[in-house]
Scaffold this active site. Structure first.
Site: not given
Length: 314
Positions: A39, A90, A97, A151, A166, A290
């Site tokens: 979520t 992560e 990545l 998003e 981020k 994606g």
């Protein structure tokens, strides 16, 4: 969308009851319990501390927990250490990545990270890789949405909010007491779009937003032309300067000496400037937009959990 339709048409489907879910988890005697929080809901993140106190491990592909209120973030970390559970996130920064893994490896081996820079938004990378004289800004955004690169709420991409979250996660990993409001963010959206109320189905709202974004085509084309005239390219760039404490994300024109100049259409990139990597930064770069890559990142987090379980029993 198919999932939502299935739930709406399923008579046995129930509204999410966090108390009932938590009670069920607490009653489970399995020693290796895991919750994967897919979520983007702060109300779910509010339960992390309680779940960890019950011995539950958590994987967070979203940014809400790790980039949420600083007090809650610290409480979650304290609960994690006190109960010897794992919190893997992560995939919250760069899908599959190894951005956080690389950062932790650097800091835990004694390297002094001085600056991070790059691009943390696959949507922004796609839009500004494809926008040109023939493809308008709004059309490039529509293409990103069609490819599932964006998003669920496109405003989070175009306002810079997704990138800012981020940035907060990375900054906190560096020991910086940073909250979302500390990040200097350039939003690409004018107030008249941000403050407008959109109604209807998800598809209708998306269509209405994309229609309104056409108002940005001319000013974005002007910025594109100004950059091209100097042999530069537009990139939505972030910077974390550890010494100054400055965190920023904005649309910039970069030249061919910048690592973002050759950024491809669905890539994220983080350049690590450290006491070891002085003449040339350590760079983590690759596709990061994606659903397939997002799923891969979550699965990798789950495998890390599995390895931690095995290690604890060795």
């Amino acid at each position: 969308n198919d999932v939502y339709e299935l739930l709406e048409n399923d008579d046995t489907a129930q509204e999410l009851d966090m108390d009932a879910l938590t009670a069920s988890i607490e009653a489970d005697v399995n020693p290796h319990r895991v919750i994967i929080d897919c979520t983007s809901d702060d109300k779910v993140a509010d339960n992390y501390e309680r779940w960890m106190a019950s011995g539950v491990n958590i994987i967070s592909p979203g940014c809400r927990a790790a980039a949420g209120p600083l007090g809650r973030y610290r409480s979650i970390q304290t609960a994690q250490r006190a109960n010897a559970v794992e919190w893997q996130y992560e995939s919250s920064v760069g899908s599959a990545l190894p951005i956080l893994t690389t950062l932790r490896d650097l800091t835990q081996t004694g390297d002094d990270v001085k600056l991070l820079r790059g691009c943390l938004s696959g949507t922004m990378a796609y839009v500004f890789h494809n926008m040109n004289e023939e493809t308008t800004f709004s059309e490039a955004v529509r293409l990103a949405v069609d490819k599932d690169f964006a998003e669920n709420d496109i405003f989070e991409d175009l306002s810079g909010l997704d990138a800012a979250r981020k940035i907060v996660i990375l900054a906190r990993e560096l020991g910086m007491d940073v909250s979302l409001e500390d990040v200097e963010v350039e939003s690409l959206l004018p107030d008249e779009i941000v403050n407008k109320e959109y109604t209807g189905s998800k598809e209708e709202v998306s269509a209405a937003i994309l229609e309104d974004l056409k108002a940005l085509d001319a000013p974005m084309l002007e910025r594109y032309r100004e950059a091209a005239a100097e042999n530069k390219r537009l990139r939505y760039k972030f910077v974390i300067d550890v010494a100054s404490g400055k965190c920023k994300c904005s649309l910039e024109a970069v030249d061919n000496n910048d690592t973002l100049y050759r950024l491809r259409e669905n890539e994220n990139l983080v350049a690590f400037e450290t006491s070891r990597y002085t003449s040339s930064p350590l760079i983590v770069k690759g596709a990061a937009a994606g659903p397939d890559l997002s799923a891969s990142g979550m699965f990798a987090d789950l495998l890390r959990l599995g390895r931690a379980f095995v290690g604890s029993q060795a």
